[in-house]
Enzyme design. Structure first.
Site, PDB file in Angstrom:
ATOM      1  N   ALA A 197      45.644  31.275  27.329  1.00 19.22           N
ATOM      2  CA  ALA A 197      44.623  32.103  26.680  1.00 19.22           C
ATOM      3  C   ALA A 197      43.626  32.614  27.714  1.00 19.22           C
ATOM      4  O   ALA A 197      43.223  33.785  27.690  1.00 19.22           O
ATOM      5  CB  ALA A 197      43.907  31.317  25.585  1.00 19.22           C
ATOM      6  N   ASP A 198      43.230  31.752  28.633  1.00 16.86           N
ATOM      7  CA  ASP A 198      42.355  32.176  29.730  1.00 16.86           C
ATOM      8  C   ASP A 198      43.034  33.221  30.603  1.00 16.86           C
ATOM      9  O   ASP A 198      42.439  34.252  30.955  1.00 16.86           O
ATOM     10  CB  ASP A 198      41.999  30.973  30.607  1.00 16.86           C
ATOM     11  CG  ASP A 198      40.820  30.175  30.066  1.00 16.86           C
ATOM     12  OD1 ASP A 198      40.001  30.739  29.325  1.00 16.86           O
ATOM     13  OD2 ASP A 198      40.723  28.981  30.397  1.00 16.86           O
ATOM     14  N   LEU A 199      44.271  32.960  30.994  1.00 12.43           N
ATOM     15  CA  LEU A 199      44.964  33.849  31.923  1.00 12.43           C
ATOM     16  C   LEU A 199      45.216  35.218  31.301  1.00 12.43           C
ATOM     17  O   LEU A 199      44.998  36.258  31.941  1.00 12.43           O
ATOM     18  CB  LEU A 199      46.275  33.216  32.379  1.00 12.43           C
ATOM     19  CG  LEU A 199      46.132  31.911  33.169  1.00 12.43           C
ATOM     20  CD1 LEU A 199      47.484  31.277  33.416  1.00 12.43           C
ATOM     21  CD2 LEU A 199      45.418  32.166  34.489  1.00 12.43           C
ATOM     22  N   GLY A 202      41.989  37.102  31.105  1.00 17.35           N
ATOM     23  CA  GLY A 202      41.657  37.653  32.413  1.00 17.35           C
ATOM     24  C   GLY A 202      42.437  38.914  32.725  1.00 17.35           C
ATOM     25  O   GLY A 202      41.886  39.891  33.261  1.00 17.35           O
TER      26      GLY A 202
END
Length: 424
Positions: A197-199, A202
């Site tokens: 989810a972070d990647l 980003g």
């Protein structure tokens, strides 16, 4: 401010596609830094703004301390640079500013007037409290692209919640479709092995920033970008989200199998596991030929993919019995020769020793103040005219404060006054 040691000077690289774009990066941990590292790889000048060391905080991005493993120095001893931090912060310059101080806030506003992009991932409302919100900064610099990265976005009932990848994988449905089937041993919710989810957030933020820069260059007008981990998690459900919206039936965990394609999963060979990823009916016929069971490709239950999906529980055990009869490398060689998609299941040692991975340049080495050769995963983007480059190792905390502030017109006396005020 930490500037006693500095990074080695690297040979000059050709200008990247984003050469001339200056990014002021107030993000921490992963989603924001992943975005700004991508911009930096493409040539942008990314200035990473970090918290100065204090009595109750070591300073800097939290991930600097997220280890072990830590980078080892030339004597084999652990440094303060965690591998987690190193993996998301190359090609940046680090300065320290305490944005909780009025002088630090004034300094950020001064820097913003000479920047193209501003990235932050503070909780909703924090930037307004510091006078660093989008409305304020866009007044100071109408050409600015201001990107906020939060767990749940600037609007909606969850806007004030803190957002973490793990929680978003659960809330956003990913863990409901990841993991072994509930009726099998080991079944139950499972997160993905990296913070996807972070990647993904980003990467989506990178795309949004580039689109906003394109608009800015055409119109002279900057804008605010509102990126949320939960929005991204819902979007990246992709075909699984589409399956639900089309059918009204929530997909369940399927382990290593595919919800819409059969056979497309892990199978056990005579000496280990392998992946069989048959994507169409022609490939299934080729597989059956290689496997010595051509009659399965002519069976009315298995001719079309839709038939195979409907009769999955009959077909898969039959294929599993056949695949256990030969070693995995024998299968891989024969299937690759027949153009049937398949693959090994490598650990990371095998990945980074793989000749194709190495030939594609996916491992890069760069000198670092603490070691002669820091190995990093390289950017996967291959551009013929303006390829990504590694111009700087991940910076030490505050390594470039004096240098960067001088570029923005601050004198040594100005910096001394800011240091005295606890702003840097």
């Amino acid at each position: 401010m930490t500037e006693a040691v500095s990074s080695p000077t690297l040979p000059p690289a050709a200008p990247g596609a984003l050469n001339g774009v200056r990014v002021l990066d107030l993000s921490r941990v992963l989603a924001g830094p992943w975005c700004t590292q991508t911009l930096a790889d493409l040539g942008a000048d990314v200035i990473k703004v970090e918290r100065p060391p204090g009595e109750r905080h070591p300073g800097g991005d939290d991930t600097r301390g997220w280890g072990p493993p830590f980078l080892k120095d030339r004597d084999g001893l652990d440094t303060a640079e965690a591998a987690y931090y190193l993996g998301a912060n190359r090609n940046k310059r680090s300065i320290t500013i305490d944005i909780a101080t009025p002088a630090g806030q004034d300094l950020v506003r001064r820097l913003v007037t000479q920047c193209d992009v501003f990235v932050e991932n503070y909780k909703v409302g924090d930037m307004a409290r510091y006078g660093l919100d989008a409305a304020t900064l866009l007044q100071l610099n109408p050409r600015l692209v201001y990107c906020s990265v939060t767990g749940f976005g600037q609007t909606g009932p969850y806007r004030d919640r803190a957002g973490y990848d793990y929680a978003v994988q659960g809330l956003g449905g990913l863990m409901s479709i990841t993991g072994e089937r509930d009726d099998l041993p080991g079944g139950g919710p499972q997160k993905v092995g990296v913070a996807v989810a972070d990647l993904f957030t980003g990467m989506y933020a990178t795309v949004a920033i580039l689109a906003a820069l394109r608009h800015r260059d055409a119109t002279g007008q900057g804008q605010a970008i509102d990126m949320a981990l939960l929005d991204t998690q819902v979007a990246m459900l992709a075909n699984m989200g589409a399956n639900y919206l089309a059918s009204g039936v929530a997909p369940k965990r399927a382990g290593n199998a595919h919800q819409n394609i059969v056979p497309y999963q892990v199978f056990e060979a005579a000496d280990g596991h392998m992946i069989l990823a048959v994507g169409n009916d022609g490939q299934f016929a080729k597989f059956c030929q290689v496997a010595g069971v051509p009659e399965l490709a002519a069976d009315p239950r298995f001719v079309k993919n839709a038939d195979r999906v409907r009769h999955r529980d009959v077909l898969v055990p039959m294929l599993a019995e056949v695949l256990r009869t030969r070693p995995k490398q024998t299968w891989l060689d024969a299937l690759e020769a027949a153009k049937v998609p398949c693959g090994a299941i490598n650990n990371l040692a095998e990945v980074f020793a793989d000749p194709h991975v190495l030939a594609r340049g996916m491992v890069t080495q760069v000198p670092h103040p603490h070691t002669d050769s820091l190995r990093l995963v390289a950017s996967p983007m291959k551009l013929s005219a303006t390829p990504p480059t590694v111009r700087r190792p991940p910076p030490l905390l505050g390594e470039h404060t004096q240098q960067v502030l001088a570029e923005f017109g601050l004198s040594a006396d100005d910096c001394a006054a800011l240091r005295q005020a606890g702003a840097i």
